[in-house]
Enzyme design. Sequence first.
Site, PDB file in Angstrom:
ATOM      1  N   LYS A  74       1.219  -0.850   0.167  1.00 18.99           N
ATOM      2  CA  LYS A  74       0.047   0.353  -0.123  1.00 18.99           C
ATOM      3  C   LYS A  74       1.069   1.370   0.195  1.00 18.99           C
ATOM      4  O   LYS A  74       1.934   1.385   0.233  1.00 18.99           O
ATOM      5  CB  LYS A  74      -0.957  -0.178   1.527  1.00 18.99           C
ATOM      6  CG  LYS A  74      -1.859   1.171   0.993  1.00 18.99           C
ATOM      7  CD  LYS A  74      -2.727   0.438   2.658  1.00 18.99           C
ATOM      8  CE  LYS A  74      -3.604   1.991   2.512  1.00 18.99           C
ATOM      9  NZ  LYS A  74      -4.840   2.224   4.094  1.00 18.99           N
ATOM     10  N   SER A 150      -8.721   2.688   3.369  1.00 20.18           N
ATOM     11  CA  SER A 150      -8.593   3.412   2.693  1.00 20.18           C
ATOM     12  C   SER A 150      -7.277   2.410   1.956  1.00 20.18           C
ATOM     13  O   SER A 150      -6.360   2.948   1.146  1.00 20.18           O
ATOM     14  CB  SER A 150      -7.756   4.233   3.259  1.00 20.18           C
ATOM     15  OG  SER A 150      -6.324   3.950   4.370  1.00 20.18           O
ATOM     16  N   SER A 174      -9.529   0.778   7.406  1.00 21.71           N
ATOM     17  CA  SER A 174      -9.639   0.549   6.211  1.00 21.71           C
ATOM     18  C   SER A 174      -8.941  -0.806   5.411  1.00 21.71           C
ATOM     19  O   SER A 174      -8.536  -1.280   4.375  1.00 21.71           O
ATOM     20  CB  SER A 174      -8.006   1.942   6.173  1.00 21.71           C
ATOM     21  OG  SER A 174      -8.468   2.755   6.586  1.00 21.71           O
TER      22      SER A 174
END
Length: 469
Positions: A74, A150, A174
């Site tokens: 990520k 996220s 997230s």
Amino acid sequence: MKFEEYRRHDAVGLAGLVSKGEVSAAELLDTALERMAQVNPALNAVTLELADFGRKEAADKPTGALAGVPYLLKDLGALLEGTVTSSGSALLKDNVAAADSAITKAYRDAGLVIFGKTNTPEFGLLPVTESTFLGPCRNPWDISRTPGGSSGGAASAVAAGIVPAAHASDGGGSIRTPASACGLFGMKPSRGRVSFAPLGEGWGGASVQHAVTRSVRDSAVLLDIACQPQVGDPYYLAAPSRPYADEVARPPGSLRIGFTTAALASDALDPECAQAVVDAAKLCASLGHTVEEVTLPGNLAAMQQAAGDVIAASVAATFDAEAERRGRPVTDADVEMLTWAMAQRGTGVTGAGYVRGLAAIHAYGRAVAALFETYDVLLLSTLGSPAIPIGHLHEDLRRFSERLFAFMPNTQAFNNTGQPAMSVPLAWSKSNLPIGLQFVGRMGDEATLFRLAGQLEVAKPWFDYVAPI
């Protein structure tokens, strides 16, 4: 290796093929890159390609528990030496890491072949992945809808078959939000289970790192790889009594499961999500667990206000550090409107206010922990609805907060209690959108959740139910 065969395996399965010499790490990477080239233009899941880095890693014949398996980081939280970690913001577009973070080193030591970074909203602030800098990320189940956030890019990439698992992080939902939106398994570990080194705590200890995966065993193996405490960590949990990978196949026994169809931070769940909770409760009862409806204790509103202050102050602190680094202040032209508003709120949080906020968060954690003196696990919907359309949160700013918590009413609570929580893909809507069910365990007790998840995976398999893109 052809994509059809590649997709039939999880990460553990692919690593097994590599170890037996049936396929090479380079061949797996080529398949992942081909799949990415095919679907990423429509999804925008991978926003930084590192194919050359991945090819070098694969050529070095990696060793370890997941040797040769293609993997994505990520673009927030996990640093890879010599590459940018933008956190989804143009403000940090030149933020080149001087060294790997602890979790990245653990992944590389385990033989994972990193070949890119995934999309995230600016500073991970939203449960949708639509940053101005990186562009909107789309859901492989329906590209008009969000994959969540996220860790939206990570979930989109896994659901589309680019990789079987990907790094993710969770400060308010997230990991679980995109896992639910994309039909994946998503475990949020306990506070202190995975180190953020060399960075400090995230959002007052609410933020944690792990992964989104298609299989339960991949999540367990990845957590075994990542749960390595580092010197100076502000939070620490003792190592599990046995590897999490061993827990997945162990019977969970007869658990006491409390469930609720409530939307903790909004008026009500979407009816399909509420029905999914009821159905999951019945499934658990059929597996021999004692299941009872419960009401969650604690002052949720006070916790949410306090958590908002902590997050806002953290954003303001990031701005201060960046201003100091570059020698000029951050302005509203540098970031998105929401991010700027959060930073302005943060500048108004006093030191005393921050401490009182942490006290309110800790009081909430103590109240919720009391429920787990009676129950082993709490069951509730991960999200308030299936995946929402892209742009839904921003099209009417007067209703932004209402829409935000209607979508994610049930995840933030367990970041702030610090408990482990997982989203399990047990339901789909009438329009074929995934619906995740959230199971919460006692602090530090990921083992029980993995045992339950393994049982649910056998009882109601989801691995072969793949997104149509």
